[in-house]
Structure formats: structure tokens, C-alpha cells
Design a protein around this motif. Structure first.
Motif, PDB file in Angstrom:
ATOM      1  N   VAL A   1      14.656  -1.942 -10.581  1.00  0.00           N
ATOM      2  CA  VAL A   1      13.933  -0.884  -9.889  1.00  0.00           C
ATOM      3  C   VAL A   1      13.635  -1.369  -8.483  1.00  0.00           C
ATOM      4  O   VAL A   1      13.153  -2.491  -8.291  1.00  0.00           O
ATOM      5  CB  VAL A   1      12.603  -0.551 -10.612  1.00  0.00           C
ATOM      6  CG1 VAL A   1      11.837   0.529  -9.864  1.00  0.00           C
ATOM      7  CG2 VAL A   1      12.856  -0.131 -12.056  1.00  0.00           C
ATOM      8  N   GLY A   2      13.942  -0.546  -7.507  1.00  0.00           N
ATOM      9  CA  GLY A   2      13.582  -0.816  -6.122  1.00  0.00           C
ATOM     10  C   GLY A   2      12.561   0.213  -5.687  1.00  0.00           C
ATOM     11  O   GLY A   2      12.746   1.407  -5.929  1.00  0.00           O
ATOM     12  N   ILE A   3      11.481  -0.250  -5.083  1.00  0.00           N
ATOM     13  CA  ILE A   3      10.446   0.679  -4.622  1.00  0.00           C
ATOM     14  C   ILE A   3      10.154   0.402  -3.160  1.00  0.00           C
ATOM     15  O   ILE A   3       9.818  -0.722  -2.783  1.00  0.00           O
ATOM     16  CB  ILE A   3       9.159   0.549  -5.461  1.00  0.00           C
ATOM     17  CG1 ILE A   3       9.461   0.861  -6.932  1.00  0.00           C
ATOM     18  CG2 ILE A   3       8.065   1.477  -4.910  1.00  0.00           C
ATOM     19  CD1 ILE A   3       8.324   0.603  -7.882  1.00  0.00           C
ATOM     20  N   MET A   4      10.328   1.423  -2.351  1.00  0.00           N
ATOM     21  CA  MET A   4      10.018   1.371  -0.925  1.00  0.00           C
ATOM     22  C   MET A   4       8.684   2.088  -0.751  1.00  0.00           C
ATOM     23  O   MET A   4       8.575   3.268  -1.079  1.00  0.00           O
ATOM     24  CB  MET A   4      11.105   2.073  -0.122  1.00  0.00           C
ATOM     25  CG  MET A   4      12.501   1.504  -0.367  1.00  0.00           C
ATOM     26  SD  MET A   4      13.840   2.564   0.255  1.00  0.00           S
ATOM     27  CE  MET A   4      13.792   3.939  -0.897  1.00  0.00           C
ATOM     28  N   ALA A   5       7.666   1.356  -0.296  1.00  0.00           N
ATOM     29  CA  ALA A   5       6.323   1.936  -0.207  1.00  0.00           C
ATOM     30  C   ALA A   5       5.594   1.402   1.017  1.00  0.00           C
ATOM     31  O   ALA A   5       6.015   0.414   1.631  1.00  0.00           O
ATOM     32  CB  ALA A   5       5.537   1.627  -1.478  1.00  0.00           C
ATOM     33  N   SER A   6       4.475   2.025   1.316  1.00  0.00           N
ATOM     34  CA  SER A   6       3.699   1.653   2.498  1.00  0.00           C
ATOM     35  C   SER A   6       2.895   0.374   2.303  1.00  0.00           C
ATOM     36  O   SER A   6       2.430  -0.212   3.272  1.00  0.00           O
ATOM     37  CB  SER A   6       2.762   2.798   2.899  1.00  0.00           C
ATOM     38  OG  SER A   6       1.871   3.076   1.834  1.00  0.00           O
ATOM     39  N   SER A   7       2.731  -0.064   1.042  1.00  0.00           N
ATOM     40  CA  SER A   7       1.967  -1.285   0.782  1.00  0.00           C
ATOM     41  C   SER A   7       2.410  -1.904  -0.540  1.00  0.00           C
ATOM     42  O   SER A   7       2.983  -1.220  -1.398  1.00  0.00           O
ATOM     43  CB  SER A   7       0.467  -0.990   0.718  1.00  0.00           C
ATOM     44  OG  SER A   7       0.169  -0.250  -0.451  1.00  0.00           O
ATOM     45  N   ALA A   8       2.114  -3.186  -0.696  1.00  0.00           N
ATOM     46  CA  ALA A   8       2.444  -3.888  -1.936  1.00  0.00           C
ATOM     47  C   ALA A   8       1.685  -3.288  -3.113  1.00  0.00           C
ATOM     48  O   ALA A   8       2.255  -3.093  -4.199  1.00  0.00           O
ATOM     49  CB  ALA A   8       2.143  -5.372  -1.791  1.00  0.00           C
ATOM     50  N   SER A   9       0.408  -2.988  -2.926  1.00  0.00           N
ATOM     51  CA  SER A   9      -0.378  -2.447  -4.039  1.00  0.00           C
ATOM     52  C   SER A   9       0.161  -1.091  -4.488  1.00  0.00           C
ATOM     53  O   SER A   9       0.241  -0.812  -5.689  1.00  0.00           O
ATOM     54  CB  SER A   9      -1.858  -2.352  -3.681  1.00  0.00           C
ATOM     55  OG  SER A   9      -2.063  -1.489  -2.601  1.00  0.00           O
ATOM     56  N   SER A  10       0.572  -0.267  -3.546  1.00  0.00           N
ATOM     57  CA  SER A  10       1.161   1.026  -3.886  1.00  0.00           C
ATOM     58  C   SER A  10       2.456   0.829  -4.680  1.00  0.00           C
ATOM     59  O   SER A  10       2.671   1.480  -5.703  1.00  0.00           O
ATOM     60  CB  SER A  10       1.429   1.830  -2.620  1.00  0.00           C
ATOM     61  OG  SER A  10       2.117   3.019  -2.925  1.00  0.00           O
ATOM     62  N   ALA A  11       3.304  -0.073  -4.233  1.00  0.00           N
ATOM     63  CA  ALA A  11       4.581  -0.320  -4.914  1.00  0.00           C
ATOM     64  C   ALA A  11       4.363  -0.839  -6.329  1.00  0.00           C
ATOM     65  O   ALA A  11       5.013  -0.391  -7.274  1.00  0.00           O
ATOM     66  CB  ALA A  11       5.417  -1.304  -4.103  1.00  0.00           C
ATOM     67  N   VAL A  12       3.434  -1.763  -6.499  1.00  0.00           N
ATOM     68  CA  VAL A  12       3.152  -2.315  -7.830  1.00  0.00           C
ATOM     69  C   VAL A  12       2.584  -1.221  -8.738  1.00  0.00           C
ATOM     70  O   VAL A  12       2.973  -1.116  -9.909  1.00  0.00           O
ATOM     71  CB  VAL A  12       2.203  -3.529  -7.745  1.00  0.00           C
ATOM     72  CG1 VAL A  12       1.712  -3.944  -9.127  1.00  0.00           C
ATOM     73  CG2 VAL A  12       2.898  -4.691  -7.047  1.00  0.00           C
TER      74      VAL A  12
END
Length: 138
Positions: free
Chosen positions: A49-60
Motif C-alpha cells: 500500500v502506498g499512501i500520499m498524504a499531507s502528514s505522517a499521522s494522516s498516512a498512518v
């Protein structure tokens, strides 16, 4: 309705694959795409799974929603998540590890790669799906 919204109301997995960032979806579009995704997932042996997000906490948090949705074992974070800025999270279900790094210039969304134990089978990378895609009740 403008052209962008009319495309979104009929978007398919193939059309998603050319996007740099996940589109905004209408409620009925979630179900359509989820039903299109399931056969790929059902044929896979494991996933990345690849997640592109504005922050690490959001991605996790997004990854934890996916794990919960599909009743996967919780993966272990193997890199520092105390970072500031846009991130790319890579989770490998086979190894159970998650890595997060700062990555500028990406869009936002989720990429699911359906992997196979048989090396003769091609993997399928699908998405980008909106960050709330697997949180939706479908």
C-alpha cells in the motif's frame, strides 16, 4: 455540471491510474470503484500500500483504516514518523513493515498493489483512491 464532475461520476479503475492525485468522488462512485477493485484484491496473495498524504499521522491513520476494513494484521512502523511535511507511506503486508518518508510534489491518495506469490503473475497497482475511500460504508 462541469466536465470534471461528469468525469468523476463515471470514473473507472483504469481512469484512476492516470491521475496524480485522487479525485473527489460522489457517494455512488465509492461503491462502483470498490466493487471494481474487489476482484483484483480477491485474486491477490498479499498487498503493498502506498499512501500520499499531507502528514505522517494522516498516512498512518489511513493505513490503519485499511487494515481494519480488510481485517489485516496490524503492520509495524519501521521508520521515524516524527517528521513534518507531505509524506509517502509504503506498507508491505508480506513483511509487515511500514516506511514513511517526506516526499514533496506528490498528489494525495492511496495506491493498492495486488501481489502474488507466483512470480509469473503480474502485480496490479490500482488507484489513487481518496484518503477516506476505505473508511466509507459501502
Amino acid at each position: 455540471m462541469d466536465k470534471t464532475n461528469s468525469i468523476h461520476s463515471k470514473i473507472s479503475l483504469n481512469q484512476l491510474s492516470v491521475l496524480r492525485t485522487a479525485p473527489d468522488l460522489e457517494k455512488d462512485q465509492y461503491k462502483f470503484l470498490f466493487n471494481e477493485l474487489l476482484p483484483y484484491m480477491n485474486q491477490a496473495d498479499w498487498f503493498t500500500v502506498g499512501i500520499m498524504a499531507s502528514s505522517a499521522s494522516s498516512a498512518v491513520n489511513v493505513l490503519r483504516e485499511i487494515e481494519k476494513r480488510f481485517k489485516w494484521n496490524q503492520m509495524k512502523i519501521s521508520s521515524n514518523t516524527d517528521i513534518t511535511g507531505p509524506v509517502y507511506l509504503k506498507a508491505n503486508q508480506k513483511t509487515g513493515e511500514i516506511y514513511v518518508r517526506i516526499e514533496y510534489g506528490l498528489g494525495e491518495g492511496i495506491l493498492i498493489s495486488c501481489q502474488h506469490d507466483d512470480i509469473n503473475k503480474d502485480s496490479n497497482t490500482l488507484g489513487p483512491f481518496p484518503l477516506n475511500f476505505f473508511h466509507q460504508e459501502i
